[in-house]
Design a protein around this motif. Structure first.
Motif, PDB file in Angstrom:
ATOM      1  N   UNK A  46       0.812  -1.170  -0.095  1.00 11.98           N
ATOM      2  CA  UNK A  46      -0.025   0.015  -0.073  1.00 11.98           C
ATOM      3  C   UNK A  46       0.911   1.233  -0.032  1.00 11.98           C
ATOM      4  N   UNK A  47       1.972   1.176   0.775  1.00 10.26           N
ATOM      5  CA  UNK A  47       2.731   2.370   0.778  1.00 10.26           C
ATOM      6  C   UNK A  47       3.643   2.369  -0.600  1.00 10.26           C
ATOM      7  N   UNK A  48       4.013   1.435  -1.186  1.00 12.53           N
ATOM      8  CA  UNK A  48       4.578   1.327  -2.468  1.00 12.53           C
ATOM      9  C   UNK A  48       3.611   2.038  -3.621  1.00 12.53           C
ATOM     10  N   UNK A  49       2.541   1.660  -3.498  1.00 21.09           N
ATOM     11  CA  UNK A  49       1.470   2.342  -4.495  1.00 21.09           C
ATOM     12  C   UNK A  49       1.187   3.747  -4.022  1.00 21.09           C
ATOM     13  N   UNK A  50       1.255   4.197  -2.879  1.00 29.96           N
ATOM     14  CA  UNK A  50       1.447   5.490  -2.566  1.00 29.96           C
ATOM     15  C   UNK A  50       2.502   6.338  -3.077  1.00 29.96           C
ATOM     16  N   UNK A  51       3.716   5.408  -3.101  1.00 32.64           N
ATOM     17  CA  UNK A  51       4.904   6.531  -3.510  1.00 32.64           C
ATOM     18  C   UNK A  51       5.006   6.278  -5.020  1.00 32.64           C
ATOM     19  N   UNK A  52       4.160   5.277  -5.779  1.00 30.33           N
ATOM     20  CA  UNK A  52       4.261   5.345  -7.209  1.00 30.33           C
ATOM     21  C   UNK A  52       3.343   6.450  -7.715  1.00 30.33           C
ATOM     22  N   UNK A  53       2.295   6.641  -6.929  1.00 33.17           N
ATOM     23  CA  UNK A  53       1.176   7.640  -7.419  1.00 33.17           C
ATOM     24  C   UNK A  53       1.953   9.009  -7.330  1.00 33.17           C
ATOM     25  N   UNK A  54       2.703   9.256  -6.138  1.00 33.32           N
ATOM     26  CA  UNK A  54       3.204  10.663  -6.005  1.00 33.32           C
ATOM     27  C   UNK A  54       4.289  10.733  -6.994  1.00 33.32           C
ATOM     28  N   UNK A  55       5.010   9.983  -7.346  1.00 33.71           N
ATOM     29  CA  UNK A  55       6.115  10.228  -8.220  1.00 33.71           C
ATOM     30  C   UNK A  55       5.514  10.453  -9.679  1.00 33.71           C
ATOM     31  N   UNK A  56       4.331   9.669 -10.040  1.00 35.51           N
ATOM     32  CA  UNK A  56       3.774  10.076 -11.173  1.00 35.51           C
ATOM     33  C   UNK A  56       3.317  11.414 -11.354  1.00 35.51           C
ATOM     34  N   UNK A  57       2.723  11.870 -10.213  1.00 37.50           N
ATOM     35  CA  UNK A  57       2.265  13.410 -10.144  1.00 37.50           C
ATOM     36  C   UNK A  57       3.430  14.307 -10.335  1.00 37.50           C
ATOM     37  N   UNK A  58       4.644  14.120  -9.749  1.00 36.46           N
ATOM     38  CA  UNK A  58       5.633  14.694  -9.521  1.00 36.46           C
ATOM     39  C   UNK A  58       6.289  15.076 -11.055  1.00 36.46           C
ATOM     40  N   UNK A  59       5.993  14.218 -11.867  1.00 37.63           N
ATOM     41  CA  UNK A  59       6.364  14.646 -13.242  1.00 37.63           C
ATOM     42  C   UNK A  59       5.505  15.597 -13.926  1.00 37.63           C
TER      43      UNK A  59
END
Length: 252
Positions: free
Chosen positions: A28-41
């Motif tokens: 769940x934390x990994x999913x959170x991190x992936x979503x955050x990194x996607x929007x960071x672009x």
């Protein structure tokens, strides 16, 4: 006799299945991190949700303790809940997964940025001799958070407040079936999750409305996920995986 049976069940569960639930929390934390990194672009926006109430909320750097421990508190409290109530754990986990994806969608459509008091914390750093007391320590800790998140994007809903809500949910009392969860665990989890949510606007990483919606979203999705988990439990009640993931550790 009952206490001995409970201890034996907990020991068996700990030895055989504890990694399964830890993997789910980390996923769940990994999913959170992936979503955050996607929007960071994404390109930066000029969307702000400042309200009058934000003028009256003080800057309290000490709350950065809760803001920082956000990165470990869900692992501790959600994983801890799995030892006592696996079905509730799965309900919170499903709500967390749905909420994280919803947050990603919102960030893609309407990405809100926060205006922060960076000039207040900029003079403080751990390695330049500016930290002389505990207050300045937390000012330096806020400075670190600002450095790690230079653009203060992904404002609403606040993921910190959302995951803080998940932590609080692990302590909230919703049904008689949860009576075996220790009262100390429930109180600490509920208060700690609330403090994590509040820390978002006390350290000026989010607007007040960001935290309210993030925290409220976690609670709303709990009640969305609960009937789904109940339905799946009934439909696949004979499946070994269902029993593993939903059967309470302490069964009277």
């Amino acid at each position: 006799m009952k206490d001995e049976i409970r201890r034996n069940k907990l020991a068996t569960f700990s030895m055989k299945y504890h990694l399964n639930f830890l993997v789910l929390v980390l996923a769940l934390f990994l999913l959170n991190g992936i979503c955050y990194e996607i929007t960071a672009m994404l390109p930066l926006t000029n969307h702000h949700l400042f309200m009058e109430i934000d003028n009256h909320i003080p800057f309290i750097p000490e709350f950065c303790f809760f803001y920082t421990t956000y990165y470990v508190s869900p692992v501790i409290f959600l994983y801890g809940l799995s030892f006592y109530d696996k079905k509730k754990f799965m309900t919170i986990f499903l709500g967390g997964a749905i909420g994280t994806i919803l947050c990603l969608i919102v960030y893609l459509i309407y990405n809100v940025q926060m205006i922060r008091p960076e000039d207040v914390v900029e003079p403080y750093w751990f390695f330049n001799g500016s930290v002389h007391n505990i207050h300045e320590f937390f000012l330096a800790l806020v400075h670190v958070q600002y450095v790690l998140d230079p653009f203060a994007r992904n404002g609403i809903p606040s993921l910190h407040a959302f995951f803080g809500g998940l932590v609080s949910l692990s302590g909230f009392y919703f049904a008689k079936s949860e009576k075996h969860v220790p009262i100390a665990f429930r109180i600490i989890a509920a208060l700690f999750g609330l403090c994590v949510a509040c820390s978002t606007f006390f350290v000026k990483q989010h607007y007040f409305i960001d935290a309210v919606i993030g925290y409220g979203l976690s609670i709303a999705l709990y009640f969305v996920s609960k009937p789904i988990v109940n339905k799946l439990t009934v439909k696949y009640k004979d499946k070994r995986l269902t029993k593993l993931l939903t059967e309470d550790t302490f069964v009277e």
